[in-house]
Design a protein around this motif. Structure first.
Motif, PDB file in Angstrom:
ATOM      1  N   ALA A   1     -62.742  -1.083 -21.969  1.00 20.51           N
ATOM      2  CA  ALA A   1     -62.767  -1.428 -23.382  1.00 20.51           C
ATOM      3  C   ALA A   1     -61.534  -0.874 -24.086  1.00 20.51           C
ATOM      4  CB  ALA A   1     -64.027  -0.862 -24.024  1.00 20.51           C
ATOM      5  N   ALA A   2     -61.155  -1.559 -25.147  1.00 20.06           N
ATOM      6  CA  ALA A   2     -60.028  -1.109 -25.964  1.00 20.06           C
ATOM      7  C   ALA A   2     -60.575  -0.365 -27.163  1.00 20.06           C
ATOM      8  CB  ALA A   2     -59.216  -2.307 -26.418  1.00 20.06           C
ATOM      9  N   ASP A   3     -60.032   0.791 -27.431  1.00 22.20           N
ATOM     10  CA  ASP A   3     -60.475   1.587 -28.560  1.00 22.20           C
ATOM     11  C   ASP A   3     -59.494   1.331 -29.710  1.00 22.20           C
ATOM     12  OD1 ASP A   3     -62.306   3.361 -29.630  1.00 22.20           O
ATOM     13  OD2 ASP A   3     -60.983   5.070 -29.283  1.00 22.20           O
ATOM     14  N   VAL A   4     -59.687   0.205 -30.388  1.00 18.64           N
ATOM     15  CA  VAL A   4     -58.708  -0.243 -31.374  1.00 18.64           C
ATOM     16  C   VAL A   4     -59.386  -0.424 -32.727  1.00 18.64           C
ATOM     17  CG1 VAL A   4     -57.069  -2.075 -31.974  1.00 18.64           C
ATOM     18  CG2 VAL A   4     -57.399  -1.444 -29.582  1.00 18.64           C
ATOM     19  N   ASP A   5     -58.709   0.021 -33.790  1.00 19.97           N
ATOM     20  CA  ASP A   5     -59.200  -0.212 -35.143  1.00 19.97           C
ATOM     21  C   ASP A   5     -58.922  -1.676 -35.505  1.00 19.97           C
ATOM     22  OD1 ASP A   5     -59.874  -0.309 -37.762  1.00 19.97           O
ATOM     23  OD2 ASP A   5     -58.470   1.232 -38.449  1.00 19.97           O
ATOM     24  N   LEU A   6     -59.987  -2.461 -35.605  1.00 22.89           N
ATOM     25  CA  LEU A   6     -59.823  -3.901 -35.823  1.00 22.89           C
ATOM     26  C   LEU A   6     -59.743  -4.268 -37.306  1.00 22.89           C
ATOM     27  CD1 LEU A   6     -62.337  -5.167 -33.109  1.00 22.89           C
ATOM     28  CD2 LEU A   6     -59.862  -4.907 -32.917  1.00 22.89           C
ATOM     29  N   ALA A   7     -59.884  -3.279 -38.201  1.00 22.92           N
ATOM     30  CA  ALA A   7     -59.901  -3.574 -39.634  1.00 22.92           C
ATOM     31  C   ALA A   7     -58.671  -4.366 -40.098  1.00 22.92           C
ATOM     32  CB  ALA A   7     -60.042  -2.283 -40.438  1.00 22.92           C
TER      33      ALA A   7
ATOM     34  N   ILE B   1     -57.224  -6.743 -38.762  1.00 19.44           N
ATOM     35  CA  ILE B   1     -57.416  -8.180 -38.504  1.00 19.44           C
ATOM     36  C   ILE B   1     -58.083  -8.827 -39.711  1.00 19.44           C
ATOM     37  CG2 ILE B   1     -58.528  -9.899 -37.028  1.00 19.44           C
ATOM     38  CD1 ILE B   1     -58.401  -7.915 -34.725  1.00 19.44           C
ATOM     39  N   VAL B   2     -59.104  -8.135 -40.250  1.00 19.23           N
ATOM     40  CA  VAL B   2     -59.833  -8.679 -41.398  1.00 19.23           C
ATOM     41  C   VAL B   2     -59.025  -8.505 -42.682  1.00 19.23           C
ATOM     42  CG1 VAL B   2     -61.954  -8.511 -42.755  1.00 19.23           C
ATOM     43  CG2 VAL B   2     -62.043  -8.244 -40.279  1.00 19.23           C
ATOM     44  N   ILE B   3     -58.533  -7.289 -42.912  1.00 17.30           N
ATOM     45  CA  ILE B   3     -57.828  -7.000 -44.163  1.00 17.30           C
ATOM     46  C   ILE B   3     -56.615  -7.916 -44.318  1.00 17.30           C
ATOM     47  CG2 ILE B   3     -56.479  -5.253 -45.394  1.00 17.30           C
ATOM     48  CD1 ILE B   3     -58.325  -3.139 -44.086  1.00 17.30           C
ATOM     49  N   ASN B   4     -55.846  -8.064 -43.249  1.00 14.37           N
ATOM     50  CA  ASN B   4     -54.629  -8.883 -43.322  1.00 14.37           C
ATOM     51  C   ASN B   4     -54.855 -10.319 -42.857  1.00 14.37           C
ATOM     52  OD1 ASN B   4     -53.124  -6.720 -44.323  1.00 14.37           O
ATOM     53  ND2 ASN B   4     -52.737  -5.941 -42.257  1.00 14.37           N
TER      54      ASN B   4
END
Lengths: 326, 326
Positions: free
Chosen positions: A255-261, A263-266
């Motif tokens: 799994a990737a431990d990535v902050d996906l926020a 993607i939504v914000i921008n």
């Protein structure tokens, strides 16, 4: 025959039974096989694959179905092979999605022995004849170059767009020099990596390059992630402009431990990209537009394939080729 | 005045100075404010915001710039307010990307006090007049409905496509009943959730619904992720067809521990989606096509806003409204 096998408990050179071609297959005597980052990830558990590794394969057709004669069309042909072995009959295949066939096996990746071996059985539907005059060292890049060029299919760089490729490994470099083969996109494309000597390969192909530690640009319209590591996605998310596109090429185990926020914000678009069009890759190589042979770091006989596999994962090493001895 | 403040160390009802409208702003007396899942995530550290929460705000314009009179155009108007306070002068703003202005503040989310308070100062450029006759309980949903409907802008459902909305919380339900307002898409859309009574709200709007534990369909052309949890993305990746689209709406604090390999293997498109078009949301509500007021679980006076905030995070609770007492 000898084969480099992912046992589920390591990667070992083993004696294996000769392959037997099924009805729609032939046997290919392998001349050269490349080791890909995906192979290294498979060794770590990606795809849960056990069997003979190898999906970058160049060879000659030597045997037909069931041990019989080679079909006329393939007799004496030097070939490369697409990796998705599809059913060709389901709705996905019939509507142009062969590489996504739900019944597929994948050479050296999913339920199908690959080409890091003396010989490999492959469907004739997967074969492409290598043009006479194309050196073996070039032809062995047809598979990875097809995949690299495919990165631009779902988000073609438009004139004036700013494009960034992240990662100066095998994949990143192939995507970068593939991009360099496209007229007009060059001036505004940049390759970011960590290795000066690798970046120079792309620079020679005409691309702007920059060391990651000196890189502070943002606002790219299109970012191609080819680092082979989850951190590459985080980097891509940080440098793409709002509503921009990130092409995700890297595959890795776990799994990737990535902050996906972001993607939504921008309101970003993340597009996954896997296998590409062999005919186009052959055309680009045959036209001499790019020379991926510069990416070859080492070559080893199949007898030393375990060592070759180790070397392929070593820092600073690019493409490692394995050649069965005849 | 009273305001519900994210202190960085909790969420507290505090006495705060009256807001003062800047040159291009007005002060709005808040009549109703909704609590959103994003507020709950902000309380956990999302966006690192400290200040007055609240970005779903309905009220009346009561004061002009610098404590002066209300500008003629806004006198006595009942309004809702867009949340991105943009510079309106940079290239991003001038080219239609106001919600992505790099200089923006965002109401109750980024460097700008929000509307879970007696009063709030907002730019007049952000205001929309609420049509006479639209109940307050409907109008307070204009902001979240605008965001919900926006989910379909970057990947419009085409006739015959199979669409799945995951999540029967406030956002998922709003997206589902928003989808129900679109003619033609209904027959093949399904909402998946964990709460029978919440799903019934969408069922009444005409959508097919299914409990997650009974759900085993895959191969969706379009999946809308609105669970508010990283596990929702993993679910979406598992049920979308190869080369299909996942719309990512949820925002949450922290990194997502998600296996991203399906994005590459299945060549998926992940599209982030944030704020939407207020005028469209007003039109849909004014036409009476949907009635989000059914999503209201509780309402509390501003004096009890801390309790209201707790309740908004409780299992089974949908929209919680807060009303300042006049």
């Amino acid at each position: 025959m000898k084969a480099l096998v992912c046992t589920g408990d390591g990667v070992r050179l083993q004696e294996r039974p000769e392959p037997r071609a099924a009805a729609s297959e032939v046997v290919v005597d392998v001349d050269l096989a490349g080791i890909c980052n995906t192979d290294l990830e498979i060794a770590k558990g990606y795809m849960g694959f056990t069997g003979t590794l190898g999906h970058e394969v160049l060879g000659r057709v030597t045997e037909g179905p069931d041990g019989g004669a080679v079909p006329e069309a393939w007799r004496g042909k030097r070939v490369v092979t697409e990796i998705n072995c599809s059913c060709l009959a389901c709705p996905t295949c019939l509507h142009g999605g062969r590489s996504h066939c739900p019944h597929r096996t994948v050479l050296g990746i999913l339920n199908k022995d690959g080409g890091l071996a003396d010989r490999v059985a492959v469907p004739t539907a997967n074969l492409h004849v290598v043009p006479d005059g194309m050196p073996d060292d070039t032809a062995v890049f047809i598979e990875p170059l097809a995949a690299a060029l495919h990165a631009y299919d779902d988000a073609p760089a438009r004139p004036g767009e700013r494009v960034c490729v992240i990662g100066d490994g095998k994949l990143g470099l192939l995507m970068a020099i593939g991009l360099a083969a496209r007229a007009g996109d060059l001036g505004r494309a940049v390759l970011v990596g960590r290795h000066r000597e690798k970046l120079e390969l792309a620079e020679r192909a005409g691309l702007a390059v920059v060391l990651e530690k000196d890189f502070d640009e943002t606002g790219f319209d299109l970012v191609i992630e080819g680092t082979g590591h989850p951190s590459g996605l985080a980097k891509a998310l940080a440098i793409v402009r709002p509503r921009g596109t990130v092409i995700l090429k890297s595959t890795y185990a776990g799994a990737a431990d990535v902050d996906l926020a972001p993607i939504v914000i921008n309101e970003l678009k993340i597009v996954g990209s896997r296998c590409g069009d062999f005919a186009r890759a052959i055309e680009v190589l045959n036209a001499g537009k790019i020379d991926p042979a510069a990416l070859i770091s080492e070559r080893h006989p199949l007898a030393d394939a375990e060592h070759a596999f180790e070397r392929a994962g070593a820092d600073g090493v690019l493409k490692v080729l394995v050649a069965p001895e005849r």
